[in-house]
Design a protein around this motif. Structure first.
Motif, PDB file in Angstrom:
ATOM      1  N   ALA A 247       1.369  -1.358   0.252  1.00  0.00           N
ATOM      2  CA  ALA A 247      -0.043  -0.099  -0.054  1.00  0.00           C
ATOM      3  C   ALA A 247       1.255   1.309   0.021  1.00  0.00           C
ATOM      4  CB  ALA A 247      -1.518  -0.068   1.143  1.00  0.00           C
ATOM      5  N   ARG A 248       0.586   2.270  -1.154  1.00  0.00           N
ATOM      6  CA  ARG A 248       1.258   2.940  -0.667  1.00  0.00           C
ATOM      7  C   ARG A 248       0.269   4.618  -0.200  1.00  0.00           C
ATOM      8  NH1 ARG A 248       2.537   3.501  -6.982  1.00  0.00           N
ATOM      9  NH2 ARG A 248       0.097   3.268  -6.895  1.00  0.00           N
ATOM     10  N   TRP A 249       1.446   5.629   0.145  1.00  0.00           N
ATOM     11  CA  TRP A 249       0.447   6.654   0.742  1.00  0.00           C
ATOM     12  C   TRP A 249      -0.726   7.334  -0.744  1.00  0.00           C
ATOM     13  CZ3 TRP A 249      -0.851   7.281   5.543  1.00  0.00           C
ATOM     14  CH2 TRP A 249      -0.166   6.903   6.086  1.00  0.00           C
ATOM     15  N   GLN A 250      -0.427   7.597  -2.128  1.00  0.00           N
ATOM     16  CA  GLN A 250      -0.858   8.418  -2.843  1.00  0.00           C
ATOM     17  C   GLN A 250      -2.126   8.140  -3.332  1.00  0.00           C
ATOM     18  OE1 GLN A 250       3.013   7.542  -5.966  1.00  0.00           O
ATOM     19  NE2 GLN A 250       1.120   6.176  -6.878  1.00  0.00           N
ATOM     20  N   ASP A 251      -2.163   6.432  -2.392  1.00  0.00           N
ATOM     21  CA  ASP A 251      -3.352   5.347  -3.178  1.00  0.00           C
ATOM     22  C   ASP A 251      -4.945   6.743  -2.444  1.00  0.00           C
ATOM     23  OD1 ASP A 251      -2.763   4.938  -5.953  1.00  0.00           O
ATOM     24  OD2 ASP A 251      -1.391   3.379  -4.723  1.00  0.00           O
ATOM     25  N   VAL A 252      -4.345   6.805  -1.010  1.00  0.00           N
ATOM     26  CA  VAL A 252      -4.990   6.755  -0.303  1.00  0.00           C
ATOM     27  C   VAL A 252      -5.797   8.556  -0.710  1.00  0.00           C
ATOM     28  CG1 VAL A 252      -6.066   7.407   2.061  1.00  0.00           C
ATOM     29  CG2 VAL A 252      -3.939   5.784   2.345  1.00  0.00           C
ATOM     30  N   ASP A 253      -7.221   8.453  -0.957  1.00  0.00           N
ATOM     31  CA  ASP A 253      -7.915   9.455  -0.583  1.00  0.00           C
ATOM     32  C   ASP A 253      -8.342   9.756   0.147  1.00  0.00           C
ATOM     33  OD1 ASP A 253     -10.454  11.571  -1.868  1.00  0.00           O
ATOM     34  OD2 ASP A 253     -10.097  10.312  -4.080  1.00  0.00           O
ATOM     35  N   TRP A 254      -8.659  11.056   1.289  1.00  0.00           N
ATOM     36  CA  TRP A 254      -8.786  11.498   2.769  1.00  0.00           C
ATOM     37  C   TRP A 254      -9.968  11.976   2.120  1.00  0.00           C
ATOM     38  CZ3 TRP A 254      -5.523   9.302   6.391  1.00  0.00           C
ATOM     39  CH2 TRP A 254      -4.464   9.179   6.168  1.00  0.00           C
ATOM     40  N   ARG A 255     -10.455  12.316   1.721  1.00  0.00           N
ATOM     41  CA  ARG A 255     -11.588  13.544   0.699  1.00  0.00           C
ATOM     42  C   ARG A 255     -12.618  11.895   0.479  1.00  0.00           C
ATOM     43  NH1 ARG A 255     -14.463  15.802  -2.968  1.00  0.00           N
ATOM     44  NH2 ARG A 255     -13.127  14.459  -4.627  1.00  0.00           N
ATOM     45  N   GLU A 287       1.794  10.772  10.312  1.00  0.00           N
ATOM     46  CA  GLU A 287       1.821  11.525  11.175  1.00  0.00           C
ATOM     47  C   GLU A 287       3.793  11.492  11.650  1.00  0.00           C
ATOM     48  OE1 GLU A 287      -0.299  11.728  14.597  1.00  0.00           O
ATOM     49  OE2 GLU A 287      -2.349  13.266  13.620  1.00  0.00           O
ATOM     50  N   THR A 288       4.004  10.171  12.186  1.00  0.00           N
ATOM     51  CA  THR A 288       5.250   9.310  12.267  1.00  0.00           C
ATOM     52  C   THR A 288       5.994   9.320  11.310  1.00  0.00           C
ATOM     53  OG1 THR A 288       4.126   7.297  12.744  1.00  0.00           O
ATOM     54  CG2 THR A 288       3.870   9.151  14.596  1.00  0.00           C
ATOM     55  N   SER A 289       5.483   8.639   9.890  1.00  0.00           N
ATOM     56  CA  SER A 289       6.875   8.549   8.842  1.00  0.00           C
ATOM     57  C   SER A 289       7.103   9.481   8.141  1.00  0.00           C
ATOM     58  CB  SER A 289       5.520   7.788   7.249  1.00  0.00           C
ATOM     59  OG  SER A 289       4.955   9.069   6.825  1.00  0.00           O
ATOM     60  N   ASP A 290       8.313   9.207   7.401  1.00  0.00           N
ATOM     61  CA  ASP A 290       9.498  10.312   7.305  1.00  0.00           C
ATOM     62  C   ASP A 290       8.324  11.130   6.359  1.00  0.00           C
ATOM     63  OD1 ASP A 290      11.164   9.422   8.517  1.00  0.00           O
ATOM     64  OD2 ASP A 290      11.889   7.785   6.646  1.00  0.00           O
ATOM     65  N   PRO A 291       8.578  12.363   5.311  1.00  0.00           N
ATOM     66  CA  PRO A 291       7.668  12.658   4.486  1.00  0.00           C
ATOM     67  C   PRO A 291       7.552  12.357   3.388  1.00  0.00           C
ATOM     68  CG  PRO A 291       8.566  14.487   5.695  1.00  0.00           C
ATOM     69  CD  PRO A 291       9.067  13.112   6.420  1.00  0.00           C
ATOM     70  N   GLY A 292       9.144  12.014   2.806  1.00  0.00           N
ATOM     71  CA  GLY A 292       9.482  11.618   1.361  1.00  0.00           C
ATOM     72  C   GLY A 292       9.081   9.793   1.353  1.00  0.00           C
ATOM     73  N   THR A 293       8.412   8.987   2.351  1.00  0.00           N
ATOM     74  CA  THR A 293       8.216   8.086   2.534  1.00  0.00           C
ATOM     75  C   THR A 293       7.292   7.733   1.305  1.00  0.00           C
ATOM     76  OG1 THR A 293       9.195   7.843   4.561  1.00  0.00           O
ATOM     77  CG2 THR A 293       8.128   5.625   3.317  1.00  0.00           C
ATOM     78  N   GLU A 294       6.894   6.659   0.235  1.00  0.00           N
ATOM     79  CA  GLU A 294       6.179   6.146  -0.619  1.00  0.00           C
ATOM     80  C   GLU A 294       4.893   5.373   0.377  1.00  0.00           C
ATOM     81  OE1 GLU A 294       7.154   5.152  -4.131  1.00  0.00           O
ATOM     82  OE2 GLU A 294       7.590   7.535  -4.682  1.00  0.00           O
ATOM     83  N   THR A 295       5.825   4.059   0.731  1.00  0.00           N
ATOM     84  CA  THR A 295       4.709   2.812   1.120  1.00  0.00           C
ATOM     85  C   THR A 295       4.281   2.859   2.589  1.00  0.00           C
ATOM     86  OG1 THR A 295       5.928   1.311   0.160  1.00  0.00           O
ATOM     87  CG2 THR A 295       5.292   0.338   2.444  1.00  0.00           C
ATOM     88  N   ILE A 296       2.874   2.867   3.067  1.00  0.00           N
ATOM     89  CA  ILE A 296       2.217   3.473   4.797  1.00  0.00           C
ATOM     90  C   ILE A 296       3.431   2.158   5.136  1.00  0.00           C
ATOM     91  CG2 ILE A 296       0.193   2.617   5.263  1.00  0.00           C
ATOM     92  CD1 ILE A 296      -0.875   3.641   2.925  1.00  0.00           C
TER      93      ILE A 296
END
Length: 386
Positions: A247-255, A287-296
């Motif tokens: 899973a990647r952060w870019q695939d999460v649609d928060w809205r 909140e705890t992950s590095d800003p440049g991290t792609e993987t959740i």
């Protein structure tokens, strides 16, 4: 690597020493020829040679079926082919076309690797089951009784019906391709004559609320700091293990509160609704992950997605008192939670991403249990016996 003159008497006595995966016994009379003795008792004559500046190995046949003299003859023919610049795997192409080994290693595997995500499973079945049993046979010489004997042999060694069926499916598909490609010697599909064995795929393993609590306590105590959020994500979404690990952060649609899974078992992308619990979990990780991290779910040791979480999972499930629980059973438990909460099988199908409702129907018995509870409510209000 022992080196000695091979003989039929010697080969019959060879064994792999304890603690070794295999041991090679080299022949003094034929350079490059050796017997590879595996820990499981299998033995094969092989040759080692160089071609194009690279070391290569070619299997000549089962050492329990070939004599040493026959192996030397095959080795001589194959090495002559190498000297002439040819492929030793095609050294002895019979009139019935290529051998099973040649077809599946030189044609089938390169083809399925081009599109099939699970080609590694095919490679394992070919290596462990197909080649030892039929590798030296010509494709055009195989008849249904030959395959039936393989099935019976695997059953006698207590292989699961699912494993045997995978061999049958792989043979059927291989021959379908051979016919499509007009492979020499292949005029029919002998595997079509055999039916798959019946499998007992009834799912019986679901987490109870008490087991869920114990499991979550155990994963939170794990030395793997990411195990708890991974297991929680699986329980909250019903996703497959690999879907969560990749899973990647870019695939999460928060809205829209959706998680897009780009690669699923069916090959199609799907969108998973995220509950408030899943969203809270993801926010804390963000909140705890590095800003440049792609993987959740990042492996702290490698900074990459996890390849496997088996050992930490195995420890946690044992501590929770559910040693037989598989990670995939968390997906079944997700479905059972939905059904027991009164959700329809159609909703379960959509949330799990099943293309066919028949796949979801395995959970129908849970729905029937709820219906029985429902009619008991009616019976309590309508006493018919004075």
């Amino acid at each position: 690597m022992p080196v000695q003159k091979l003989s039929d008497t010697l080969v019959a006595t060879l064994a792999c020493p304890p603690g070794r995966a295999h041991l090679e016994y080299c022949d003094t009379l034929m350079r490059g020829l050796y017997v590879d003795v595996l820990a499981n008792g299998r033995m094969a004559f092989r040759i080692r040679y160089r071609q194009g500046g690279r070391k290569r190995v070619h299997t000549l046949g089962d050492a329990r079926l070939l004599t040493v003299a026959e192996a030397r003859d095959r080795a001589r023919t194959a090495l002559r082919k190498v000297i002439a610049g040819g492929d030793p795997k095609a050294a002895d192409q019979p009139i019935d076309g290529p051998t099973i080994e040649h077809f599946y290693t030189q044609h089938y595997l390169p083809y399925v690797k081009s599109y099939k995500r699970s080609w590694g499973t095919d490679e394992t079945i070919i290596r462990n089951h197909l080649l030892p049993a039929l590798g030296e046979r010509a494709m055009g010489s195989l008849i249904p009784p030959d395959i039936a004997r393989v099935v019976e042999s695997m059953r006698s060694r207590n292989y699961a019906s699912g494993t045997i069926n995978r061999v049958l499916v792989l043979l059927r598909y291989g021959y379908t391709l051979a016919l499509r490609w007009r492979t020499d010697g292949v005029e029919g599909n002998p595997a079509k004559e055999l039916k798959n064995l019946k499998e007992n795929n009834k799912i019986e393993r679901y987490l109870s609320p008490q087991q869920t609590t114990r499991l979550l306590t155990a994963v939170h105590a794990s030395q793997n700091s990411m195990l708890a959020p991974i297991i929680a994500m699986l329980l909250l979404t019903g996703a497959r293990k690999r879907e969560a690990l990749d899973a990647r952060w870019q695939d999460v649609d928060w809205r829209q509160k959706l998680w897009r899974i780009p690669k699923t078992k069916s090959g199609k992308a799907r969108h998973v609704p995220l509950s408030s619990g899943a969203l809270d979990l993801l926010r804390k990780l963000r909140e705890t992950s590095d800003p440049g991290t792609e993987t959740i779910f990042v492996n702290p040791r490698t900074g990459q997605p996890f390849v496997s979480i088996f050992y930490s999972w195995d420890t946690a499930r044992k501590q929770a008192g559910v040693p037989a629980l598989r990670i995939h059973d968390l997906r079944h438990s997700f479905a059972s939670f939905l059904v027991n909460a009164g959700r329809s099988l159609y909703e379960v199908q959509e949330l799990l991403g099943h293309a066919d409702i028949r796949t979801t129907s395995r959970y129908a018995h849970l729905s029937r249990e709820r219906l029985r509870e429902a009619v008991e409510v009616v019976a309590g209000h309508c006493p018919v016996v004075p």
